[in-house]
Design an enzyme around this catalytic site. Structure first.
Site, short mmCIF file in Angstrom:
data_model
loop_
_atom_site.label_atom_id
_atom_site.label_comp_id
_atom_site.label_asym_id
_atom_site.label_seq_id
_atom_site.Cartn_x
_atom_site.Cartn_y
_atom_site.Cartn_z
N GLU A 100 46.72 -39.61 -79.63
CA GLU A 100 47.15 -40.24 -80.89
C GLU A 100 46.02 -40.32 -81.92
O GLU A 100 46.19 -40.91 -82.98
CB GLU A 100 47.69 -41.66 -80.59
CG GLU A 100 48.94 -41.65 -79.70
CD GLU A 100 49.62 -43.00 -79.54
OE1 GLU A 100 49.05 -44.01 -80.00
OE2 GLU A 100 50.71 -43.03 -78.95
N ASN A 134 53.90 -58.54 -82.82
CA ASN A 134 55.04 -59.37 -82.42
C ASN A 134 54.62 -60.58 -81.59
O ASN A 134 53.47 -60.70 -81.18
CB ASN A 134 56.01 -58.52 -81.61
CG ASN A 134 55.36 -57.92 -80.38
OD1 ASN A 134 54.67 -56.91 -80.48
ND2 ASN A 134 55.52 -58.53 -79.22
N ASP A 176 60.51 -57.88 -81.60
CA ASP A 176 59.32 -57.03 -81.50
C ASP A 176 59.02 -56.34 -82.83
O ASP A 176 58.55 -55.21 -82.88
CB ASP A 176 59.44 -56.00 -80.36
CG ASP A 176 58.14 -55.24 -80.10
OD1 ASP A 176 57.07 -55.71 -80.54
OD2 ASP A 176 58.20 -54.17 -79.47
N LYS A 187 57.81 -52.22 -88.75
CA LYS A 187 58.94 -51.90 -87.87
C LYS A 187 60.28 -52.37 -88.41
O LYS A 187 61.30 -51.74 -88.16
CB LYS A 187 58.72 -52.55 -86.50
CG LYS A 187 57.83 -51.76 -85.54
CD LYS A 187 57.91 -52.45 -84.18
CE LYS A 187 56.97 -51.85 -83.17
NZ LYS A 187 57.04 -52.62 -81.89
N CYS A 226 57.00 -47.38 -67.80
CA CYS A 226 56.20 -46.16 -67.58
C CYS A 226 57.01 -45.06 -66.92
O CYS A 226 56.85 -43.89 -67.24
CB CYS A 226 55.02 -46.46 -66.68
SG CYS A 226 54.12 -47.88 -67.20
N HIS A 227 57.84 -45.46 -65.95
CA HIS A 227 58.52 -44.45 -65.15
C HIS A 227 59.86 -44.03 -65.73
O HIS A 227 60.48 -43.12 -65.21
CB HIS A 227 58.66 -44.93 -63.71
CG HIS A 227 57.34 -44.97 -62.99
ND1 HIS A 227 56.73 -43.84 -62.52
CD2 HIS A 227 56.51 -45.99 -62.70
CE1 HIS A 227 55.57 -44.17 -61.94
NE2 HIS A 227 55.42 -45.47 -62.05
N MET A 272 48.26 -46.34 -60.78
CA MET A 272 49.35 -47.14 -60.23
C MET A 272 48.74 -48.36 -59.54
O MET A 272 48.37 -48.33 -58.38
CB MET A 272 50.17 -46.29 -59.24
CG MET A 272 51.25 -47.06 -58.48
SD MET A 272 52.55 -47.73 -59.55
CE MET A 272 53.30 -48.91 -58.41
CA CA Z 1 55.19 -54.87 -79.36
#
Ligand code: CA
Length: 730
Positions: free
Chosen positions: A107, A298, A343, A370, A649-650, A689
């Site tokens: 990023e 948030n 959020d 947002k 994540c998964h 993990m």
């Molecule tokens: Ca957030």
């Protein structure tokens, strides 16, 4: 195609749960640190000039450099270079590429200072590169512990560095702020900006004003008290810290701003993780007014009914705050979403500009947070000058110019019933930077467009160190029927939006094939550059959006491009490598062209002739699940626990975005003890993990396993059906 509304509700409420599994899967993954990268080579480097206040304030006098995150203190992301322009951009070609050797989201905005590019990759790894040739000068790996990934809501990303003197500064995921020698990459000093055991992270780029490094943090999904700090560039000593939300009032207040904020809160928010309000990305600076601006995130939990029962504005959540850079003293704030409960961060990109409004030249601050409104503020006073929604929204009708507050749709607060809210918790615009072109007068916004369902949970128990969003995921998840899933996927949109901030209206748009596309760069060559989720870097005419050029990047692009000049030759450069929150959670809807993640710097010039090596593979899931023996209550428990701690994540319904291997293909499914060794014993913590002992019970761990076996069986059946169908096809 019809989707039952209820099912849509289920699906979208599931989306609204951020979860906290570690970022690497249970199966084989590369280690977080890049063993493939040799340690820094310390050779004679090109001597770069010292970056100082004068150079940063007069950055427009050096159009060939990109010395700070947004190129200038105003953060327009506008390059005054015009050698590459609408007339010749079609001849743009690859000048060089540089492999970052990580496999997670990239990023970062690259900095270019006097011929040297400084950039970061996943896991907070820093690279210094000869900006003309693409040759590596040095790398620095802070060796962030893999298990810290557990506290990263949105991938183990980093958005870049800051330059000052002969040093480069950046924040690592685990909270260490580093000052590196710009010529060698050696550490001059490092300082912990938070206790790494707490669920804070740093993903944002620092900014430097008058010899002070400003850095915030993230973590409001988990439970932290947000703040921004200023450190002395010379020795890393803390100069000031500004908390964004009040702590326990019985312990007193750090300053008058906290005293002012406290009455806007109710209940005992400090016991639920600290209130949130992290300063995780945007800042800008006006040297004339001597004001530092930053955006605040948030609340924790998201749900205000739980966080601050009975309401209140909850300052300074979702606010833009102006402070004195020398002291951190509060000057003004503007709250975009009072009492936020969705959020709706205001941590999105802030741009300072001069606009003529009603015939009067104004010094303004612009943000598209947002919540879906585009705001123009007077940056001296914080006064709201205008606000209009830049996407269709359902939580509010408009902003009342008399009060400066949004006029909400009352049901959108989901107190009595779930409510479908546009935009989702990922916002109408997320971290991907926008850009402002003073020649066209337009702001180029990478827009996200899809809804989320929010509801009250049956109960909320604060679970320290994991996700604490407090909105209802209900049960169900995505529908089993694949056609219905595909129809839901069609709701997930993204576009490049050119916005006129004076008229507060759209100038033009380009609809993309999916969501989560890259940040933007605009140039004096009447161009806008943007990377896309489906693996392209594209140049558009800045005044009308006509597409003029594109390049296949072989992987989804989320980072923003930059432009610079060396020896009279202009370059455009972008970091590629798919990743981030959407990439992890929305596995079902990730476009095939986003994958695999190939993390690289791609740099272009006119008549560049370099070709990228062919990519002969795509990540896939090999299903080989054991028999499903669990009963219905177990599967229900498994789904609920999976949503709470794994999905972030998964991926939704255990469908991974394939940045990390898909759990449905995990060999650990075959043995309960092996499974628990990973989930509870932390066997793969170095790979990212972490152990979830204390967050899930042994019974819940095994129920999660059963749920994933069920989803693997479904995946296998679909795959076999597809194979049969292709055999019988003519
Ligand atoms: Ca957030």
């Amino acid at each position: 195609m019809t989707i039952s509304f209820l099912r849509l509700c289920f699906f979208i409420s599931l989306l609204s749960l951020l979860a906290t599994c570690a970022r690497h899967s249970l199966t084989e993954t590369p280690p977080p640190s890049t063993a493939a990268i040799p340690p820094s080579t310390i050779e004679a480097q090109p001597v770069s000039g010292m970056v100082d206040s004068k150079r940063l304030i007069q950055a427009n006098d050096e159009p060939g450099n990109w010395m700070s995150h947004g190129r200038t203190y105003s953060e327009e992301r506008f390059s005054p270079l015009s050698q590459i322009n609408e007339g010749n951009v079609a001849k743009l070609g690859l000048a060089w590429y540089y492999d970052l050797k990580t496999e997670r989201g990239v990023e970062a905005t690259s900095l270019v200072v006097d011929g040297v590019m400084y950039t970061t990759s996943a896991w907070s790894i820093v690279h210094a590169i000869d900006a003309r040739s693409g040759k590596r000068l040095w790398t620095f790996d802070p060796k962030v512990a893999g298990e810290k990934a557990k506290h990263a809501c949105c991938d183990v990303v980093n958005r870049g560095l800051a330059a000052w003197g002969n040093q480069m500064f950046f924040g690592a995921l685990d909270g260490r702020l580093f000052a590196l020698d710009a010529a060698t990459g050696k550490v001059n000093w490092e300082v912990a900006t938070f206790d790494p055991a707490l669920p804070y992270t740093i993903t944002g780029a620092p900014r430097i004003v008058k010899g002070k490094v400003m850095i915030g943090n993230g973590g409001a999904e988990f439970g932290v008290r947000g703040y921004i700090s200023a450190y002395n560039v010379d020795d890393g000593s803390l100069v000031w810290r500004f908390y964004t939300v009040p702590g326990d009032p019985d312990l007193g207040f750090e300053n008058d701003a906290m005293k002012m904020a406290a009455p806007t809160w109710k209940g005992q928010w400090w016991k639920l993780g600290g209130g949130g309000g992290t300063v995780w990305d945007s800042m800008a600076y006006d040297p004339e007014l001597d004001l530092l601006y930053f955006g605040v995130g948030n609340g924790t939990p998201w749900n205000q009914e739980i966080r601050s029962p009975g309401g209140g504005d909850n300052l300074f959540l979702s606010s833009i705050v102006a402070v004195r850079p020398d002291t951190g003293e509060y000057v003004w704030h503007y709250q975009t979403t009072p009492g936020e409960t969705w959020d709706y961060t205001a941590a999105q990109h802030i741009i300072l500009a001069e606009l003529k409004l009603d015939g009067v030249e104004r010094k303004v601050l612009m943000q598209a947070p947002k919540n879906g409104f585009f705001y123009v503020l007077d940056r001296e006073t914080g006064q709201l000058l205008s606000a209009e929604n830049y996407i269709d929204i359902t939580w509010a009708t408009h902003v009342d110019m008399k009060t400066g507050r949004p006029v909400e749709v009352p049901e959108a607060r989901y107190k009595d019933a779930p409510f479908l809210v546009y935009p989702s918790y990922l916002g109408g615009h997320n971290w991907h930077p926008m850009s402002f072109n003073p020649k066209t007068g337009l702001v180029y916004i990478p827009v996200l467009d899809f809804p989320a369902m929010y509801g009250q949970p049956e109960e909320f128990i604060y679970n320290p160190g994991v996700g604490n969003v407090g909105t209802d995921g209900i049960v169900g998840g995505l529908p089993d029927d694949q056609a219905e899933r595909d129809a839901i996927g069609a709701l997930i949109k993204g576009r490049l939006l050119a916005w006129d901030p004076v008229k507060q209206q759209e100038a033009w748009r380009v609809e993309h094939s999916g969501s989560w596309n890259g940040g933007t760069l605009t140039t004096a060559g009447n161009l806008v550059f943007q990377g896309t989720a489906d693996g392209k870097l594209v140049a558009y005419r800045a005044d009308n959006g006509e597409q003029l050029w594109d390049f296949a990047t072989q992987t989804g692009v989320v980072a923003p491009p930059v432009s610079y000049e060396i020896d009279g030759e202009q370059y455009v450069s972008v970091n590629v490598g798919w990743g981030g929150a959407f990439a992890l959670v929305f596995g079902e809807f990730v476009q095939a062209e986003s994958l695999p993640n190939i993390s690289r710097v791609l740099t272009f010039k006119i008549e560049g002739k370099i070709k990228l090596p062919e990519v002969a593979w795509r990540p896939t899931v090999v299903f080989n699940p054991p028999e499903l023996l669990a009963d219905k209550p177990t599967l229900k428990m498994g789904l609920a626990s999976y949503q709470d701690v794994c999905m972030g994540c998964h991926g939704l319904n255990a469908v991974s975005g394939l940045l990390i291997p898909d759990l449905r293909g995990s060999a650990y499914l075959w043995n309960e003890q092996d499974w628990n060794d990973v989930v509870l014993g932390g066997k793969l913590k170095d790979k990212g993990m972490a152990s979830f002992a204390g967050h899930v019970s042994e019974q819940q761990s095994l129920a999660i396993r059963s749920y994933i076996i069920q989803q693997a069986q479904r995946g296998l059946a679909l795959q076999e059906a597809a194979a049969t169908a292709s055999e019988v096809a003519p």
